[in-house]
Motif scaffolding. Structure first.
Motif, PDB file in Angstrom:
ATOM      1  N   ALA A 182       0.830  -1.204   0.000  1.00  0.00           N
ATOM      2  CA  ALA A 182       0.000   0.000   0.000  1.00  0.00           C
ATOM      3  C   ALA A 182       0.866   1.256   0.000  1.00  0.00           C
ATOM      4  CB  ALA A 182      -0.930  -0.012   1.202  1.00  0.00           C
ATOM      5  N   ALA A 183       1.942   1.242   0.771  1.00  0.00           N
ATOM      6  CA  ALA A 183       2.848   2.384   0.785  1.00  0.00           C
ATOM      7  C   ALA A 183       3.477   2.602  -0.581  1.00  0.00           C
ATOM      8  CB  ALA A 183       3.932   2.175   1.841  1.00  0.00           C
ATOM      9  N   ALA A 184       3.858   1.505  -1.247  1.00  0.00           N
ATOM     10  CA  ALA A 184       4.464   1.626  -2.575  1.00  0.00           C
ATOM     11  C   ALA A 184       3.464   2.130  -3.598  1.00  0.00           C
ATOM     12  CB  ALA A 184       5.035   0.272  -2.999  1.00  0.00           C
ATOM     13  N   VAL A 185       2.258   1.581  -3.566  1.00  0.00           N
ATOM     14  CA  VAL A 185       1.241   1.996  -4.534  1.00  0.00           C
ATOM     15  C   VAL A 185       0.878   3.462  -4.356  1.00  0.00           C
ATOM     16  CG1 VAL A 185      -1.177   1.690  -5.202  1.00  0.00           C
ATOM     17  CG2 VAL A 185       0.287  -0.315  -4.855  1.00  0.00           C
ATOM     18  N   ALA A 186       0.729   3.897  -3.117  1.00  0.00           N
ATOM     19  CA  ALA A 186       0.281   5.264  -2.853  1.00  0.00           C
ATOM     20  C   ALA A 186       1.378   6.307  -3.022  1.00  0.00           C
ATOM     21  CB  ALA A 186      -0.299   5.348  -1.444  1.00  0.00           C
ATOM     22  N   PHE A 187       2.634   5.933  -2.741  1.00  0.00           N
ATOM     23  CA  PHE A 187       3.662   6.963  -2.651  1.00  0.00           C
ATOM     24  C   PHE A 187       4.932   6.712  -3.456  1.00  0.00           C
ATOM     25  CE2 PHE A 187       1.145   7.506   1.206  1.00  0.00           C
ATOM     26  CZ  PHE A 187       0.913   8.873   1.187  1.00  0.00           C
ATOM     27  N   ASP A 188       5.227   5.485  -3.843  1.00  0.00           N
ATOM     28  CA  ASP A 188       6.500   5.219  -4.524  1.00  0.00           C
ATOM     29  C   ASP A 188       6.317   5.424  -6.030  1.00  0.00           C
ATOM     30  OD1 ASP A 188       9.035   4.533  -5.208  1.00  0.00           O
ATOM     31  OD2 ASP A 188       8.886   2.421  -4.636  1.00  0.00           O
ATOM     32  N   ARG A 189       6.144   6.681  -6.430  1.00  0.00           N
ATOM     33  CA  ARG A 189       5.930   6.997  -7.837  1.00  0.00           C
ATOM     34  C   ARG A 189       7.238   7.335  -8.552  1.00  0.00           C
ATOM     35  NH1 ARG A 189       0.328   7.934  -8.102  1.00  0.00           N
ATOM     36  NH2 ARG A 189      -0.578   6.637  -6.459  1.00  0.00           N
ATOM     37  N   ARG A 190       8.256   7.681  -7.815  1.00  0.00           N
ATOM     38  CA  ARG A 190       9.598   7.977  -8.339  1.00  0.00           C
ATOM     39  C   ARG A 190       9.557   9.023  -9.448  1.00  0.00           C
ATOM     40  NH1 ARG A 190      12.931   2.324  -7.481  1.00  0.00           N
ATOM     41  NH2 ARG A 190      11.586   1.560  -5.813  1.00  0.00           N
ATOM     42  N   ILE A 191       8.689  10.009  -9.269  1.00  0.00           N
ATOM     43  CA  ILE A 191       8.604  11.088 -10.255  1.00  0.00           C
ATOM     44  C   ILE A 191       9.794  12.036 -10.104  1.00  0.00           C
ATOM     45  CG2 ILE A 191       7.218  13.076 -10.976  1.00  0.00           C
ATOM     46  CD1 ILE A 191       4.753  11.511 -10.027  1.00  0.00           C
ATOM     47  N   ASP A 192      10.119  12.368  -8.869  1.00  0.00           N
ATOM     48  CA  ASP A 192      11.256  13.245  -8.598  1.00  0.00           C
ATOM     49  C   ASP A 192      12.373  12.413  -7.986  1.00  0.00           C
ATOM     50  OD1 ASP A 192       9.908  15.598  -9.421  1.00  0.00           O
ATOM     51  OD2 ASP A 192       8.822  15.613  -7.524  1.00  0.00           O
ATOM     52  N   ALA A 193      13.187  11.814  -8.834  1.00  0.00           N
ATOM     53  CA  ALA A 193      14.306  11.013  -8.337  1.00  0.00           C
ATOM     54  C   ALA A 193      15.382  11.947  -7.791  1.00  0.00           C
ATOM     55  CB  ALA A 193      14.874  10.138  -9.450  1.00  0.00           C
ATOM     56  N   PRO A 194      15.962  11.620  -6.663  1.00  0.00           N
ATOM     57  CA  PRO A 194      16.990  12.494  -6.094  1.00  0.00           C
ATOM     58  C   PRO A 194      18.239  12.546  -6.968  1.00  0.00           C
ATOM     59  CG  PRO A 194      16.861  10.424  -4.882  1.00  0.00           C
ATOM     60  CD  PRO A 194      15.705  10.437  -5.834  1.00  0.00           C
ATOM     61  N   ASP A 195      18.861  13.713  -6.965  1.00  0.00           N
ATOM     62  CA  ASP A 195      20.098  13.894  -7.718  1.00  0.00           C
ATOM     63  C   ASP A 195      21.304  13.634  -6.824  1.00  0.00           C
ATOM     64  OD1 ASP A 195      18.695  14.702 -10.016  1.00  0.00           O
ATOM     65  OD2 ASP A 195      18.574  16.768  -9.277  1.00  0.00           O
ATOM     66  N   GLY A 196      22.404  13.239  -7.467  1.00  0.00           N
ATOM     67  CA  GLY A 196      23.653  13.092  -6.744  1.00  0.00           C
ATOM     68  C   GLY A 196      23.793  11.760  -6.046  1.00  0.00           C
ATOM     69  N   PRO A 197      25.008  11.465  -5.559  1.00  0.00           N
ATOM     70  CA  PRO A 197      25.268  10.191  -4.885  1.00  0.00           C
ATOM     71  C   PRO A 197      24.651  10.154  -3.497  1.00  0.00           C
ATOM     72  CG  PRO A 197      27.194  11.602  -4.761  1.00  0.00           C
ATOM     73  CD  PRO A 197      26.197  12.317  -5.636  1.00  0.00           C
ATOM     74  N   LEU A 198      24.508   8.947  -2.990  1.00  0.00           N
ATOM     75  CA  LEU A 198      24.038   8.793  -1.627  1.00  0.00           C
ATOM     76  C   LEU A 198      25.115   9.259  -0.648  1.00  0.00           C
ATOM     77  CD1 LEU A 198      22.409   5.250  -1.833  1.00  0.00           C
ATOM     78  CD2 LEU A 198      21.253   7.462  -1.844  1.00  0.00           C
ATOM     79  N   PRO A 199      24.721   9.718   0.524  1.00  0.00           N
ATOM     80  CA  PRO A 199      25.730  10.162   1.489  1.00  0.00           C
ATOM     81  C   PRO A 199      26.610   9.007   1.932  1.00  0.00           C
ATOM     82  CG  PRO A 199      23.552  10.074   2.499  1.00  0.00           C
ATOM     83  CD  PRO A 199      23.356   9.870   1.035  1.00  0.00           C
ATOM     84  N   PRO A 200      27.866   9.300   2.248  1.00  0.00           N
ATOM     85  CA  PRO A 200      28.767   8.224   2.703  1.00  0.00           C
ATOM     86  C   PRO A 200      28.387   7.745   4.094  1.00  0.00           C
ATOM     87  CG  PRO A 200      29.819  10.363   2.929  1.00  0.00           C
ATOM     88  CD  PRO A 200      28.530  10.612   2.206  1.00  0.00           C
ATOM     89  N   VAL A 201      28.817   6.533   4.393  1.00  0.00           N
ATOM     90  CA  VAL A 201      28.580   5.970   5.721  1.00  0.00           C
ATOM     91  C   VAL A 201      29.537   6.623   6.711  1.00  0.00           C
ATOM     92  CG1 VAL A 201      28.651   3.871   7.099  1.00  0.00           C
ATOM     93  CG2 VAL A 201      27.801   3.793   4.745  1.00  0.00           C
ATOM     94  N   ARG A 202      28.992   7.053   7.837  1.00  0.00           N
ATOM     95  CA  ARG A 202      29.796   7.672   8.888  1.00  0.00           C
ATOM     96  C   ARG A 202      29.610   6.896  10.190  1.00  0.00           C
ATOM     97  NH1 ARG A 202      27.884  13.574   9.563  1.00  0.00           N
ATOM     98  NH2 ARG A 202      29.475  13.448  11.212  1.00  0.00           N
TER      99      ARG A 202
END
Length: 321
Positions: A255-275
């Protein structure tokens, strides 16, 4: 903010939160007991005192229940099997509060003594869960789809826009789509229910990272914490109830995926490094969802060997610090 010692313990925090209502501001869930348990579990108990000081003023007071303690396993045996099919009740928060209570009890029992307040917190969480209802879900996962194919099968159900306001409205709308229950049931379950739940958490985590919309991330964050904490309850259930729990949690993630995981605005840039010191930095955020999400991500990373959950936790900490 720097903190050297905790002025109150997890048990002290439970006493205070048991004197508050389970919801506030028109239906938002009281995360106080859950977040303080997560801080204690992560070894960041020094942040319990400042978290309670920051969080408690927003809550609504109530007359606390009388201290009872008692047989916590008997409580679970009596009520839990009938509740697991409603894992999505209260946007998953009923399950979450119960599972955090159980984990806190198990940790105390391993140390030789279970404070009565921890059993009282479990009793309160079970009563709240019994008063709520979940989403439509199959009684078991019976299909043969991989998690990727399962996700693809959900995409055609995303034919509506999320509803403003509480998450429950959008989750319910997703579950009302034609074919939703059959689509949920089509996921192939693992022989070990813990593994099924970790796969569902990982699916939600991927959605969290693939969306730049704040509400989408907020919802999919719950798609990580719910299956992660459901793992705590698995060993207190027989096989039939385990299958109901898996299916209901799958329904919540779907339900969470159907309602909200539309991936219309994909984030830019790399993921933050592990700290290092994610638990301490999550505690310093004083944000209930960041604390619980970081706790879930640390466990998921340890079990899967992937650093993706750690990067997700870093992102959430950055967003709320």
């Amino acid at each position: 903010m720097t903190v050297s010692t905790s002025l109150i313990s997890y048990d002290d925090a439970l006493h205070r939160f048991l004197a508050t209502r389970g919801t506030y501001r028109g239906g938002l869930s009281n995360h106080g007991p859950m977040a303080t348990e997560a801080l204690d579990h992560m070894g960041a108990a020094e942040w319990i005192d400042p978290f309670v000081a920051a969080y408690e003023p927003r809550l609504e007071p109530r007359t606390p229940p009388p201290e009872r303690g008692g047989d916590w396993r008997g409580l679970l045996d009596e009520f839990l099997p009938d509740l697991v099919g409603s894992a999505a009740a209260g946007a998953g928060h009923c399950l979450l509060r119960t599972a955090h209570a159980v984990r806190g009890i198990e940790r105390a029992e391993a140390q030789g003594h279970v404070p009565a307040v921890r059993v009282d917190e479990l009793r309160t969480s079970l009563v709240r869960w019994r008063a709520d209802t979940g989403l439509p879900a199959p009684s078991a996962l019976t299909g043969d789809r991989s998690i990727a194919d399962w996700s693809d099968s959900l995409a055609p159900l995303a034919t509506f826009d999320a509803v403003p306001g509480l998450l429950t409205a959008s989750l319910s709308l997703a579950a009302e789509q034609s074919g939703f229950v059959d689509a949920v049931a089509s996921l192939r379950r693992s022989d070990d229910p813990h593994d099924t739940l970790d796969r569902l958490a990982t699916r939600a985590l991927e959605g969290y990272l693939a969306n730049d919309d704040g509400l989408a991330r907020f919802t999919l964050l719950h798609g990580v914490t719910v299956p992660t904490m459901a793992r705590v309850l698995v060993d207190h259930l027989d096989e039939a109830a385990q299958r109901r729990l898996e299916a209901a949690v799958a329904g919540f993630v779907a339900a969470a995926a159907v309602a909200f995981d539309r991936r219309i605005d994909a984030p830019d840039g790399p993921l933050p490094p592990v700290r290092p010191d994610a638990a301490r930095r999550a505690g310093a955020s004083l944000d209930d969802h960041t604390i619980k999400f970081t706790d879930a991500c640390l466990g998921l990373a340890e079990r899967t060997g992937s650093d993706l959950p750690l990067r997700a936790a870093e992102l959430q900490i950055q967003l709320t610090t």
